[in-house]
Write an enzyme that holds these catalytic residues in place. Structure first.
Site, short mmCIF file in Angstrom:
data_model
loop_
_atom_site.label_atom_id
_atom_site.label_comp_id
_atom_site.label_asym_id
_atom_site.label_seq_id
_atom_site.Cartn_x
_atom_site.Cartn_y
_atom_site.Cartn_z
N ARG A 52 30.59 50.62 40.25
CA ARG A 52 31.32 49.71 41.42
C ARG A 52 30.38 49.13 42.36
O ARG A 52 30.81 47.99 42.90
CB ARG A 52 32.28 50.70 42.18
CG ARG A 52 33.12 49.95 43.00
CD ARG A 52 34.68 50.48 43.41
NE ARG A 52 34.56 51.79 43.62
CZ ARG A 52 33.96 52.55 44.50
NH1 ARG A 52 33.24 52.18 45.74
NH2 ARG A 52 34.12 53.99 44.24
N TYR A 104 44.23 25.24 43.82
CA TYR A 104 44.70 26.11 42.96
C TYR A 104 45.68 26.94 43.71
O TYR A 104 45.73 27.42 44.72
CB TYR A 104 43.46 27.14 42.55
CG TYR A 104 43.90 27.93 41.63
CD1 TYR A 104 44.51 27.71 40.40
CD2 TYR A 104 44.02 29.22 41.99
CE1 TYR A 104 44.96 28.55 39.51
CE2 TYR A 104 44.13 30.37 41.08
CZ TYR A 104 44.74 29.77 39.80
OH TYR A 104 45.25 30.77 38.74
N ASP A 176 35.05 25.54 46.64
CA ASP A 176 35.22 26.08 45.38
C ASP A 176 34.76 25.07 44.43
O ASP A 176 35.26 23.98 43.94
CB ASP A 176 36.88 26.26 45.23
CG ASP A 176 37.32 26.88 43.87
OD1 ASP A 176 36.69 26.64 42.83
OD2 ASP A 176 38.53 27.41 43.94
N LYS A 201 36.79 29.64 33.77
CA LYS A 201 37.06 28.24 33.53
C LYS A 201 35.68 27.88 32.72
O LYS A 201 35.30 28.29 31.72
CB LYS A 201 37.39 27.58 34.53
CG LYS A 201 38.62 28.20 35.38
CD LYS A 201 39.79 28.43 34.86
CE LYS A 201 40.70 29.26 35.61
NZ LYS A 201 40.93 28.72 37.13
C1 LIG Z 1 41.53 29.48 38.19
C2 LIG Z 1 41.03 29.04 39.37
C3 LIG Z 1 40.86 30.14 40.37
C4 LIG Z 1 41.30 31.45 40.11
O1 LIG Z 1 40.46 32.03 39.31
P1 LIG Z 1 40.89 33.32 38.48
O2 LIG Z 1 39.74 33.46 37.68
O3 LIG Z 1 41.88 32.80 37.62
O4 LIG Z 1 41.17 34.57 39.26
C5 LIG Z 1 40.42 29.49 41.69
N1 LIG Z 1 40.19 28.25 41.77
C6 LIG Z 1 40.10 27.39 40.98
C7 LIG Z 1 39.66 25.87 41.15
C8 LIG Z 1 40.54 27.67 39.65
O5 LIG Z 1 40.87 26.71 38.65
#
Ligand SMILES: *Cc1c(COP(=O)(O)O)cnc(C)c1O
Length: 384
Positions: A52, A104, A176, A201
């Site tokens: 962890r 998001y 982000d 992604k």
């Molecule tokens: C998908 C996404 C998230 C969240 O990520 P997860 O891996 O699905 O928890 C956050 N920000 C953006 C821009 C995203 O496309």
């Protein structure tokens, strides 16, 4: 902490922070599928105690992400939302956040549904308009949180200008960087304090693994973040760390191909009679093209568009064959999404509409297939 080297970005994408494993010479990072680690003696540790906390496979991924994002420290989480949940715990009730309104949906839900009740406050504004950031600032503003390009309207926020502004207020900029990845954009170089990612992604890139990251260079926050990471139990599992590392190795090739396909598909959509307007950051008449040319090195494969008639949405989503109607982005397979009822359903209707997310908006994550095959699929699905 990651060691800097003199290699180019493309070399580092392939080689990562550790070219091979020291003990065995393994070229592929081994999956250290061990929950616990033997202590050499009382008061001694190999640096690994219990997974962890630090795990050797995850650690290679974390230092690789720090290397690619030009940060000193990286932390890998079970998902992008796991990373965001940890990051927000650096702050306290009473703190005010300015957040991109076009973002998001899950991030909106986390902030609004789960942190507002604890006394955090959020102003959701169009951060691509700097005057709106200035207008939203309050004495207790601690964080500006941006997505650039934004999801799904592909708006661009000026990272450096926003960073300078919040630093004058004694606060922090969180970016982000899921949509461009470190292949095309490095927010820390432009003044951002923290970069977050959904590794699910483009980074992992194969629609097969969830992961998330925080990358930063703050010695002040390092220990606290590591403690949050270890205490909350959302650290990435060794095998998922391996898969994400493997995905990253081809990031440069994939990002180029996503962009190359978008160069063909975005203008084709813009010319299609069923399409009213297309949003893609690569258009020369994108309202913020100068800012994106200044702060980014390329464009991704994310394209949103308005159909001219809401009634064309259902047939389009039903008829696509090659392109899959599914919720995600950034993988090798092309996916089509209906943000209004999928990714952005958590956002209140008025706010969704103000941001441009309505019943006619479609989001396409262009994969790395042949562009003409994708066009043929869209063409047959959009036919009257
Ligand atoms: C998908 C996404 C998230 C969240 O990520 P997860 O891996 O699905 O928890 C956050 N920000 C953006 C821009 C995203 O496309």
């Amino acid at each position: 902490m990651v060691q800097k080297n003199n290699c180019s970005l493309e070399t580092n994408i392939v080689r990562g922070s550790e070219y091979f494993e020291e003990r065995t010479g393994a070229i592929s990072t081994p999956v250290f599928q061990s929950a616990s680690f033997r202590h050499p003696a009382l008061g001694q540790s190999t640096g690994f105690d219990y997974s962890r906390g630090p795990n050797p496979t995850r650690q290679v991924l974390e230092t690789t992400m720090a290397l690619l994002e030009h940060g000193r420290y990286g932390l890998a989480f079970t998902s992008g939302m796991g990373a965001l949940s940890a990051l927000i715990k650096l702050f306290a009730p009473g703190d005010h956040f300015i957040v991109s309104e076009d973002l998001y949906g899950g991030t909106y839900r986390l902030f609004h549904d789960y942190y507002e009740p604890y006394g955090f406050t959020f102003s959701f504004v169009d951060t691509s308009d700097f005057s709106l950031i200035e207008a939203a600032a309050r004495p207790e503003t601690r964080v500006i949180f941006i997505e650039t390009p934004s999801n799904p309207m592909m708006k661009i926020t000026d990272i450096k200008r926003t960073a300078d502004f919040i630093h004058k207020h004694g606060g922090f900029l969180v970016t982000d960087n899921t949509f461009l990845t470190p292949f095309f954009q490095n927010p820390l170089d432009l003044g951002a304090d923290f970069v977050v990612h959904s590794g699910t992604k483009y980074l992992a890139g194969h629609n097969d693994t969830l992961s998330g990251f925080i990358v930063h260079s703050s010695d002040v926050h390092k220990e606290k973040l590591e403690n949050i990471h270890m205490s909350e139990g959302a650290a990435l599992a060794p095998f998922d760390a391996f898969l994400t590392l493997r995905g990253i190795k081809t990031l440069a090739l994939r990002m180029r191909k996503h962009a190359e396909n978008a160069v063909v598909i975005a203008p084709w959509l813009a010319r299609h009679p069923a399409v009213e307007k297309v949003f893609w950051t690569g258009f020369q008449d994108h309202p913020s093209i100068e800012i994106s040319q200044k702060q980014s090195r390329g464009h991704n494969g994310m394209i949103s568009f308005y159909l001219n008639d809401e009634r064309k949405v259902e047939p389009l989503l039903r008829r696509v064959k090659l392109i899959l109607f599914a919720e995600s982005l950034g993988g090798v397979e092309s996916l089509i999404t209906y943000p209004y009822v999928q990714t952005h359903a958590a956002i209140p209707d008025a706010m969704r509409r103000a941001a441009g997310v309505n019943e006619r908006l479609i989001r396409l994550s262009v994969g790395i297939e042949d562009a003409q095959d994708l066009i043929a699929d869209l063409d047959q699905a959009l036919r009257d």
